[in-house]
Design a protein around this motif. Structure first.
Motif, short mmCIF file in Angstrom:
data_model
loop_
_atom_site.label_atom_id
_atom_site.label_comp_id
_atom_site.label_asym_id
_atom_site.label_seq_id
_atom_site.Cartn_x
_atom_site.Cartn_y
_atom_site.Cartn_z
N SER A 111 0.83 -1.21 0.00
CA SER A 111 0.00 0.00 0.00
C SER A 111 0.86 1.25 0.00
N TYR A 112 0.25 2.36 -0.38
CA TYR A 112 0.87 3.68 -0.26
C TYR A 112 -0.25 4.71 -0.07
N THR A 113 0.11 5.87 0.43
CA THR A 113 -0.86 6.95 0.61
C THR A 113 -0.95 7.76 -0.67
N LEU A 114 -2.15 7.90 -1.22
CA LEU A 114 -2.34 8.65 -2.45
C LEU A 114 -2.03 10.11 -2.21
N GLU A 115 -1.09 10.64 -2.99
CA GLU A 115 -0.61 12.00 -2.80
C GLU A 115 -1.76 13.01 -2.82
N GLY A 116 -1.70 13.94 -1.88
CA GLY A 116 -2.72 14.98 -1.78
C GLY A 116 -4.00 14.53 -1.11
N THR A 117 -4.03 13.29 -0.61
CA THR A 117 -5.24 12.77 0.04
C THR A 117 -4.84 11.97 1.28
N LYS A 118 -5.84 11.46 1.98
CA LYS A 118 -5.61 10.56 3.10
C LYS A 118 -5.88 9.11 2.71
N HIS A 119 -6.16 8.88 1.43
CA HIS A 119 -6.53 7.53 0.99
C HIS A 119 -5.32 6.61 0.99
N GLN A 120 -5.46 5.47 1.66
CA GLN A 120 -4.44 4.43 1.66
C GLN A 120 -4.78 3.46 0.52
N ILE A 121 -3.92 3.39 -0.47
CA ILE A 121 -4.21 2.61 -1.68
C ILE A 121 -3.58 1.22 -1.57
N ARG B 68 2.26 -0.35 -8.59
CA ARG B 68 1.92 -0.76 -7.23
C ARG B 68 2.56 0.12 -6.16
N GLN B 69 3.68 0.78 -6.49
CA GLN B 69 4.44 1.50 -5.47
C GLN B 69 4.06 2.96 -5.32
N LYS B 70 3.55 3.55 -6.39
CA LYS B 70 3.23 4.97 -6.36
C LYS B 70 2.29 5.32 -7.51
N LEU B 71 1.76 6.51 -7.48
CA LEU B 71 0.88 7.00 -8.53
C LEU B 71 1.68 7.22 -9.81
N ASP B 72 1.23 6.62 -10.92
CA ASP B 72 1.95 6.80 -12.18
C ASP B 72 1.60 8.17 -12.79
N THR C 294 -1.86 8.64 -14.74
CA THR C 294 -3.02 8.74 -13.86
C THR C 294 -3.03 10.05 -13.09
N ARG C 295 -1.84 10.52 -12.71
CA ARG C 295 -1.76 11.82 -12.01
C ARG C 295 -2.39 12.93 -12.87
N LEU C 296 -2.06 12.96 -14.15
CA LEU C 296 -2.64 13.97 -15.05
C LEU C 296 -4.15 13.77 -15.17
N PHE C 297 -4.59 12.52 -15.27
CA PHE C 297 -6.02 12.23 -15.41
C PHE C 297 -6.79 12.71 -14.19
N LEU C 298 -6.26 12.46 -12.99
CA LEU C 298 -6.94 12.85 -11.76
C LEU C 298 -7.11 14.37 -11.67
N CYS D 77 -9.91 -0.62 -14.66
CA CYS D 77 -9.81 0.18 -13.44
C CYS D 77 -8.49 0.04 -12.69
N GLY D 78 -7.76 -1.07 -12.90
CA GLY D 78 -6.55 -1.25 -12.09
C GLY D 78 -6.91 -1.22 -10.61
N ASN D 79 -6.17 -0.44 -9.82
CA ASN D 79 -6.45 -0.37 -8.38
C ASN D 79 -7.61 0.55 -8.03
N GLY D 80 -8.26 1.13 -9.05
CA GLY D 80 -9.49 1.88 -8.83
C GLY D 80 -9.33 3.33 -8.43
N ILE D 81 -8.13 3.89 -8.54
CA ILE D 81 -7.91 5.27 -8.11
C ILE D 81 -8.78 6.24 -8.90
N VAL D 82 -8.86 6.05 -10.21
CA VAL D 82 -9.62 6.98 -11.05
C VAL D 82 -11.09 6.99 -10.65
N GLY D 83 -11.67 5.81 -10.50
CA GLY D 83 -13.08 5.73 -10.10
C GLY D 83 -13.31 6.24 -8.69
N LEU D 84 -12.34 5.99 -7.81
CA LEU D 84 -12.45 6.47 -6.43
C LEU D 84 -12.54 8.00 -6.39
N ILE D 85 -11.65 8.67 -7.10
CA ILE D 85 -11.66 10.14 -7.11
C ILE D 85 -12.88 10.66 -7.87
#
Length: 376
Positions: free
Chosen positions: A193-203, A212-216, A219-223, A240-248
């Protein structure tokens, strides 16, 4: 349908989904080599065989006379095995197909492992396998030579036991690993797991999840540009991969119903856990393992968010992206939007214009571009 001739018999095989490119076979030289070795060295009268990462069912089909447990993280692999068994009129009574995160049962006599593209997935699979081995279990890996590295052999050596390789044949090679019962089974380091930058979400990320280790950076640009829409009540995170896009997207559109779709069981499991951790049941979502949008109703979505892959296993191409784009057109309601993030050089804007009749650039940087198209 292509003809697969091996010592175990003559079989008709095809990739799933069926691709128009006839040069893409449903097997490779590593499949042929491992089946030749099994035929020559098999001494057990009725062995229990576990097969890992059988991409299109070549190994499972050829060994259909034995008790086979096929383990793969790919929904497409599962469908390929089922379809090729059916096409060859084979009985499935002795076949069990499992995902990489399902509980294993029994004790195998022979384990055949097609080395996966992702080293982390191999590590996770070997760690999960290790407690089921005996000193007599034969563990045999197989891959094209270019996919076997010192790090690959080190994993077999550390987790299973003494390891050696065969000579190369047709650019393929086998890996022989002898179970060392003195090695204490180690727990898989995944999920991590890692903490999604700029949030409190544990991914949370299972072993076969991209980045798996950090936000690519894509995806950073997409978010940064995900839409807020009062009309988007049904949103799909496709691939969806780990679902970060849908989560945000759910965070920005809290009343929307989210749907997460991927062909990787580990990806969907990661996305589900991340969504539940983030919203604790307060937001609505469903999670589906599927071949793109095959199971999704037509005219059912207002917004689809997509970061399409440009490869299937080791084959590079845009056929999966095109399938996603065409199916998105079917699934979107009128005036619904498809947002796509991709490498600039892939030229997705041309394909989207052909399918939807329109395409707008939302944002871009030196490497990636975000495109938006509307179903008219």
């Amino acid at each position: 349908m292509q003809q697969f001739q091996v010592p175990q018999g003559h079989f008709s095989l095809q990739r799933y989904p069926v691709d128009a490119n006839p040069s893409l076979r449903a097997w490779d030289a590593a499949d042929e080599l491992i089946l030749k070795h099994v035929d020559e060295q098999l001494t057990h009268p009725d062995p229990g065989i576990w097969i890992y990462n059988d991409s299109f069912g070549a190994l499972s089909v050829a060994l259909n006379n034995y008790s086979v447990q096929a383990i793969s993280d790919s929904y497409l692999a599962h469908r390929s095995i089922d379809n090729n068994y059916c096409d060859n009129h084979l009985v499935t009574d002795s076949l069990t197909v499992k995902s990489s995160i399902e509980t294993l049962e029994g004790t195998p006599d022979i384990v055949l492992i097609k080395v996966p593209k992702t080293l982390a997935l191999l590590e996770d699979q070997l760690c999960r396998l290790r407690p089921f081995l005996t000193a007599q279990t034969q563990v045999i890996g197989a891959a094209m030579v270019r996919h076997i590295h010192s790090s690959t052999l080190s994993l077999f050596e550390r987790i299973i036991g003494p390891t050696k390789t065969s000579l190369a044949t047709k650019k393929a090679r086998l890996i022989f690993s002898t179970p060392d019962m003195e090695i204490k089974p180690s727990k898989s380091p995944y999920p991590n797991s890692y903490t999604l930058e700029g949030t409190k979400h544990q991914i949370i990320n299972h072993a076969n999840v991209f980045s798996r280790q950090k936000l690519d950076i894509g995806t950073r640009l997409f978010l940064q540009h995900l839409p807020v829409s009062a009309t988007a009540q049904s949103i799909i995170d496709l691939g969806c991969g780990n679902g970060i896009v849908g989560l945000i997207a759910s965070e920005r559109n809290p009343s929307a119903q989210l749907k997460f779709i991927d062909e990787s069981y580990m990806a969907v499991a990661s996305a589900k856990q991340n969504f539940e951790n983030a919203f604790n049941g307060q937001h609505k979502a469903t999670f589906v393992v599927d071949n793109c949008l095959d199971k999704t109703d037509s005219d059912s979505a207002d917004l689809i968010l997509n970061n399409p892959p440009f490869h299937q296993q080791q084959a590079i191409g845009d056929h999966i992206a095109l399938q996603m784009f065409r199916q998105s057109h079917r699934v979107l309601r009128q005036k619904g939007e498809l947002w796509v993030i991709g490498n600039r050089h892939l030229g997705y804007h041309k394909r989207l214009k052909q399918i939807f009749g329109n395409c707008t650039r939302v944002a871009s940087n030196s490497k990636f571009v975000i495109l938006k198209t509307t179903k008219l």
